[in-house]
Design a protein around this motif. Structure first.
Motif, short mmCIF file in Angstrom:
data_model
loop_
_atom_site.label_atom_id
_atom_site.label_comp_id
_atom_site.label_asym_id
_atom_site.label_seq_id
_atom_site.Cartn_x
_atom_site.Cartn_y
_atom_site.Cartn_z
N GLY A 99 -6.21 -1.48 -21.01
CA GLY A 99 -6.15 -0.02 -20.89
C GLY A 99 -7.37 0.57 -20.19
N VAL A 100 -7.97 -0.17 -19.26
CA VAL A 100 -9.11 0.38 -18.51
C VAL A 100 -8.60 1.53 -17.62
N ARG A 101 -9.28 2.68 -17.71
CA ARG A 101 -8.83 3.85 -16.96
C ARG A 101 -9.21 3.73 -15.48
N ALA A 102 -8.23 3.95 -14.60
CA ALA A 102 -8.52 4.04 -13.17
C ALA A 102 -8.60 5.52 -12.84
N PRO A 103 -9.81 6.10 -12.79
CA PRO A 103 -9.92 7.56 -12.61
C PRO A 103 -9.42 7.99 -11.24
N SER A 104 -9.22 9.31 -11.09
CA SER A 104 -8.78 9.78 -9.77
C SER A 104 -9.90 9.45 -8.79
N GLY A 105 -9.54 9.04 -7.62
CA GLY A 105 -10.56 8.62 -6.65
C GLY A 105 -10.79 7.12 -6.71
N ALA A 106 -10.19 6.42 -7.71
CA ALA A 106 -10.39 4.96 -7.79
C ALA A 106 -9.39 4.22 -6.90
N ARG A 107 -8.25 4.85 -6.62
CA ARG A 107 -7.28 4.14 -5.77
C ARG A 107 -7.86 3.95 -4.38
N VAL A 108 -7.69 2.72 -3.84
CA VAL A 108 -8.20 2.44 -2.49
C VAL A 108 -6.99 2.40 -1.56
N GLY A 109 -7.04 3.23 -0.53
CA GLY A 109 -5.93 3.26 0.43
C GLY A 109 -4.67 3.84 -0.18
N LYS A 110 -3.53 3.44 0.40
CA LYS A 110 -2.25 4.02 -0.06
C LYS A 110 -1.63 3.15 -1.14
N GLU A 111 -0.74 3.78 -1.91
CA GLU A 111 0.00 3.02 -2.91
C GLU A 111 0.86 1.97 -2.18
N GLY A 112 0.87 0.75 -2.72
CA GLY A 112 1.75 -0.28 -2.18
C GLY A 112 1.12 -1.16 -1.11
N GLU A 113 -0.12 -0.88 -0.68
CA GLU A 113 -0.70 -1.71 0.39
C GLU A 113 -1.78 -2.67 -0.10
N GLY A 114 -1.93 -2.77 -1.45
CA GLY A 114 -3.02 -3.57 -2.01
C GLY A 114 -2.96 -5.04 -1.62
N LEU A 115 -1.78 -5.63 -1.73
CA LEU A 115 -1.67 -7.07 -1.46
C LEU A 115 -1.87 -7.35 0.03
N GLU A 116 -1.28 -6.51 0.84
CA GLU A 116 -1.37 -6.72 2.29
C GLU A 116 -2.83 -6.68 2.76
N VAL A 117 -3.55 -5.67 2.31
CA VAL A 117 -4.95 -5.54 2.77
C VAL A 117 -5.78 -6.71 2.24
N ALA A 118 -5.53 -7.10 0.98
CA ALA A 118 -6.30 -8.22 0.40
C ALA A 118 -6.07 -9.49 1.20
N LEU A 119 -4.83 -9.73 1.60
CA LEU A 119 -4.53 -10.95 2.35
C LEU A 119 -5.16 -10.90 3.75
N ARG A 120 -5.17 -9.71 4.34
CA ARG A 120 -5.81 -9.59 5.65
C ARG A 120 -7.32 -9.82 5.53
N ALA A 121 -7.91 -9.28 4.47
CA ALA A 121 -9.36 -9.41 4.29
C ALA A 121 -9.75 -10.86 4.00
N GLN A 122 -8.87 -11.59 3.33
CA GLN A 122 -9.20 -12.99 3.01
C GLN A 122 -9.40 -13.82 4.27
#
Ligand SMILES: Cc1cc2nc3c(=O)[nH]c(=O)nc-3n(C[C@H](O)[C@H](O)[C@H](O)COP(=O)(O)OP(=O)(O)OC[C@H]3O[C@@H](n4cnc5c(N)ncnc54)[C@H](O)[C@@H]3O)c2cc1C
Length: 433
Positions: free
Chosen positions: A223-246
């Motif tokens: 239950g760790v709170r992700a405050p407003s401003g914690a989201r990075v980029g757009k919703e749904g692009e987390g995996l794609e960006v992580a794989l590109r960064a790897q």
């Protein structure tokens, strides 16, 4: 204890300067030499002193962009610099630059405020962790279970998080949708030193056989709170960006492999020059010469491929989804070849933890290389990401059409275009130049 921090901008270090400040590796009294590396390994100790010295010299700035206060110029330069430090002890890489994945993700899709925060932490010698792997799912990333609930709280567990115990912020890839690669979103959670956000538990991860002493954590989110401003980029692009960064991280794991291979071959060549065999030394015998030649050829191949990959990411980032896995595979496997040939020559001394060349560091090199081989993707997952692109490559190549010139990749004196991480792509979409 944490590594000392530096706030003044440091001039870009050179590989020669790294060698000089770290001193004679063969001196048993040198805290940055082989004997010290073996002692740390025996004690499962983090390389505090070694990383501290490198921080003071500005080594940790080598992968940070200039606009973040870093000294990054090009990946071929960083590859050579990191390789020089990794010759002493490859744990300097996790010790000083584990944050490269999170930093690359932020470069690709972070807000100005998020980038400034991460740049400040890293400039000052702190760490930002990247939390994607889950113990139950490994490379099966679309099965990731850590999720964000409707109230904006994170639930689940991430595994083998580099610098997870000391990080001042964590970039977490969390499930926000039902299924598919678009079901994941990234969050940057503050974890200032000496504090732990409510609901977060940091546990030491299982100890590793190689790269001993590095900070790996299991991060449990209840239950760790992700405050407003914690989201990075757009919703749904987390995996794609992580794989590109790897993909960028793969380059640095190649620097680790090369540093290990350099040390293995140097120790072995020194051994053959001094070890007497009958009336001669080992380096005059056919079998030892053949094994050393085979090891040298494998290292040369790895060197050429890693250098081309490091320059290639500047010239043709859109094809790096193919170049990266191919290069990582070849360099990691060639390093295994170097170690196998050197082991044959060192014989019993390849397994001794003392009274052997380099104060017995060779057995540590073997264990460290095994970790580098799996660190960003298992060998099979890496090859699979390469193979999955072959149909597109074959079709695009058969269709012809213009492909960018790669002359600058192989002409080592040619200037390189700026590195643009945002141009890294998940899949190649045309011919491989
Ligand atoms: C020192 C170290 C530091 C690390 N740091 C981090 C970090 O900072 N952050 C982070 O998130 N993670 C980190 N990791 C985790 C790392 O990324 C994982 O080790 C990596 O993802 C591989 O996981 P795995 O071995 O479970 O792989 P898997 O690839 O799942 O392998 C397990 C088995 O499944 C097989 N397999 C894989 N895919 C397929 C498939 N499609 N079909 C059939 N078989 C398949 C493999 O061949 C293998 O036999 C770190 C790991 C190490 C060792």
């Amino acid at each position: 204890m944490s590594a000392p921090r530096t706030t003044a901008p440091a001039p870009a270090l050179t590989p020669g300067e790294v060698e000089l400040i770290l001193g004679d590796p063969a001196d048993p009294a040198n805290p940055y030499g082989y004997a010290a590396a073996v002692a740390r390994d025996e004690a499962d100790a983090f390389p505090e002193e070694l990383c501290g010295l490198l921080f003071e010299a500005g080594f940790h700035l080598n992968y940070l962009p200039r606009e973040w206060g870093g000294t990054f110029e090009s990946f071929d330069r960083s590859l050579t610099l990191v390789r020089a430090a990794a010759r002493r002890d490859v744990t300097v890489m996790p010790g000083t630059m584990f944050s490269i994945i999170a930093a690359t993700c932020l470069q690709v899709h972070g807000s100005t405020a998020q980038r400034e925060k991460v740049a400040r932490i890293l400039r000052e010698g702190g760490a930002v962790a990247f939390a994607m792997t889950e113990a139950d799912h490994g490379s099966d990333l679309v099965s990731g279970a850590l999720r964000l609930d409707e109230e904006g709280r994170l639930h689940g567990e991430k595994w083998l998080v580099g610098n997870g115990n000391r990080a001042e912020a964590v970039y977490v890839v969390a499930r926000t949708g039902a299924r598919g690669p678009g079901a994941f979103t990234a969050y940057l959670i503050d974890t200032p030193r000496g504090t732990t956000p409510e609901g977060l538990t940091r546990l030491p991860a299982p100890r590793t056989d190689g790269m001993r002493g590095v900070d790996l954590a299991t991060l449990r989110f209840d239950g760790v709170r992700a405050p407003s401003g914690a989201r990075v980029g757009k919703e749904g692009e987390g995996l794609e960006v992580a794989l590109r960064a790897q993909q960028a991280v793969r380059l640095m794991s190649m620097a680790g492999s090369l540093g290990i291979a350099d040390t293995a071959l140097r120790l072995t060549l020194d051994f053959t020059a001094t070890r007497r065999f009958g009336r001669t030394t080992l380096d005059a015998t056919a079998y030892a010469r053949r094994e050393c030649a085979a090891a040298s050829a494998a290292l040369l191949a790895a060197d050429a491929v890693a250098t081309a990959a490091a320059r290639g990411v500047h010239v043709t980032p859109q094809a790096y989804s193919v170049w990266g896995p191919a290069a990582k595979h070849l360099v990691a496997e060639a390093t295994q070849d170097v170690l196998a040939h050197c082991s044959t020559v060192l014989a019993t001394r390849s397994v001794l933890r003392g009274q052997a060349p380099g104060d017995g560091v060779f057995q540590k090199l073997r264990r460290d290389a095994a970790v580098v081989r799996v660190i960003d993707a298992s060998p099979y997952a890496n090859l699979r990401s390469y193979a999955a692109q072959l149909p597109t490559l074959i079709t695009a190549t058969a269709a012809g059409g213009p492909a960018p010139s790669v002359e600058a990749v192989f002409d080592l004196d040619a200037p390189l275009p700026a590195y643009e991480p945002a141009r890294l792509d998940l899949l190649v979409r045309g011919p491989d130049p």
